[in-house]
Design an enzyme around this catalytic site. Structure first.
Site, PDB file in Angstrom:
ATOM      1  N   ASP A   8      -2.120   7.272   1.340  1.00 11.35           N
ATOM      2  CA  ASP A   8      -1.814   6.678   2.637  1.00 11.35           C
ATOM      3  C   ASP A   8      -0.866   7.650   3.345  1.00 11.35           C
ATOM      4  OD1 ASP A   8      -1.845   4.896   4.714  1.00 11.35           O
ATOM      5  OD2 ASP A   8      -1.244   3.163   3.539  1.00 11.35           O
ATOM      6  N   GLU A  10       2.057   6.614   5.546  1.00 11.30           N
ATOM      7  CA  GLU A  10       3.404   6.141   5.916  1.00 11.30           C
ATOM      8  C   GLU A  10       4.494   6.653   4.980  1.00 11.30           C
ATOM      9  OE1 GLU A  10       0.644   4.474   5.885  1.00 11.30           O
ATOM     10  OE2 GLU A  10       0.480   3.197   7.658  1.00 11.30           O
ATOM     11  N   HIS A  60      -5.666   6.217   4.956  1.00 10.02           N
ATOM     12  CA  HIS A  60      -4.927   5.769   6.147  1.00 10.02           C
ATOM     13  C   HIS A  60      -5.882   5.577   7.322  1.00 10.02           C
ATOM     14  CE1 HIS A  60      -1.686   5.392   9.050  1.00 10.02           C
ATOM     15  NE2 HIS A  60      -2.261   6.330   9.786  1.00 10.02           N
ATOM     16  N   HIS A 104       3.472   2.337   1.305  1.00 13.89           N
ATOM     17  CA  HIS A 104       4.534   1.645   2.062  1.00 13.89           C
ATOM     18  C   HIS A 104       4.673   0.226   1.545  1.00 13.89           C
ATOM     19  CE1 HIS A 104       1.230  -0.434   3.982  1.00 13.89           C
ATOM     20  NE2 HIS A 104       0.636   0.754   4.029  1.00 13.89           N
ATOM     21  N   HIS A 116       3.783  -3.110   6.267  1.00 12.23           N
ATOM     22  CA  HIS A 116       2.640  -3.923   6.700  1.00 12.23           C
ATOM     23  C   HIS A 116       1.699  -4.129   5.521  1.00 12.23           C
ATOM     24  CE1 HIS A 116       0.862   0.152   7.175  1.00 12.23           C
ATOM     25  NE2 HIS A 116      -0.282  -0.454   6.916  1.00 12.23           N
ATOM     26  N   GLU A 135      -0.284  -3.714  -0.187  1.00 21.11           N
ATOM     27  CA  GLU A 135      -1.371  -2.800  -0.544  1.00 21.11           C
ATOM     28  C   GLU A 135      -1.213  -2.224  -1.952  1.00 21.11           C
ATOM     29  OE1 GLU A 135      -2.195  -0.052   2.722  1.00 21.11           O
ATOM     30  OE2 GLU A 135      -1.707  -1.664   4.118  1.00 21.11           O
TER      31      GLU A 135
HETATM   32 ZN   LIG Z   1      -1.542   3.808   6.444  1.00 19.96          ZN
END
Ligand SMILES: [Zn+2]
Length: 264
Positions: A8, A10, A60, A104, A116, A135
């Site tokens: 990802d 972030e 992402h 994240h 998120h 996630e």
């Molecule tokens: Zn992401």
């Protein structure tokens, strides 16, 4: 050894702002270099540690963030948008372990960079069988369906805390300390790259202590949306999917992959 790496954006070193994460924004193109450089360090370190087959998923947003012409030749790269059940193309039981890089914290966590769960605009929280999940948990469960343990999670300090709660004995690595959703005390990417080499080796050596994440059914998954419009747009059959209040849909099932495919 065969390793699946999900990346990802972030939690990559040097990334703290929304403008770095969104295609078309001024800072996004520079952030793609940060991302690609870190991916290359991961691949190089895995090869140095004796891993002979590596899959890397660009996880992402659109799934097309790597600068593909600069990618290390030693891995296969899954790019483009994919959805559950194909969130991790090529994944099967032949993999020895997985790594969640640049992740994240789940939605709603205080002082976590870009917290998120699956979407930063539509959903507030997700609960699986009553427990809040982000996630890290959801992806670990997807790898767990193929008996593949998550060996390493990297991201900000809150990402590391969440990973340790979700996966016993997992190795974590902090790329930055979060001061808020868009602020943090960052490490130089150069330092992160140097430290990652050691961390990758350590996480592979620790493999014997980590089990695949699995939870027994039956399952229920509750999604709390930001607005009632989003709950309105879902279909509820009253058995496998119910709307329990204005903002919350709950999905039920005995098969986790089927449930996640219907709900997410
Ligand atoms: Zn992401």
């Amino acid at each position: 050894m065969k390793i699946y790496v999900s990346v990802d954006m972030e939690g990559i070193s040097g990334i703290v702002l929304k403008q770095q994460l969104t295609r078309g924004e001024l800072l996004y193109e520079e952030a793609r270099h940060f991302l690609t450089d870190e991916v290359n360090v991961i691949v190089e370190s895995l090869i140095a540690a004796g891993v002979d087959e590596i899959y890397v998923k660009d996880a992402h947003s659109s799934g097309f963030n790597f600068l593909v012409h600069k990618l290390h030749p030693g891995a296969k790269y899954c790019v483009g948008a994919t959805k559950i059940p194909e969130r991790f193309p090529g994944l099967d039981t032949s993999f020895d372990g997985a790594m969640l890089i640049g992740y994240h914290a789940m939605g709603g966590i205080e002082k976590a960079i870009r917290d998120h769960t699956m979407t930063s605009v539509g959903w507030q929280t997700i609960h699986l069988n009553g427990s809040p999940v982000g996630e890290i948990a959801l992806d670990s469960l997807l790898f767990g369906l193929y008996n593949v343990p998550v060996l390493l999670v990297t991201g900000d300090d809150q990402t590391c805390v969440e990973a340790q709660k979700e996966i016993s004995n997992v190795t974590v690595y902090e790329t930055k300390q979060s001061y808020g959703r868009h602020a943090g005390l960052i490490k130089s990417p150069q330092l992160v790259h140097k430290e990652l080499k050691e961390v990758i080796k350590k996480s592979l050596d620790n493999k014997v202590n980590v089990l695949p994440k699995q939870i027994q059914g039956p399952y229920n998954l509750a999604i709390r949306f930001v607005s009632t419009d989003q709950a309105d747009s879902r279909y509820y059959d009253g058995i496998q999917a119910k709307r329990i209040n204005g903002l919350t849909a709950v999905y039920y099932g005995d098969n986790l992959i089927d449930l996640l495919s219907r709900a997410l």
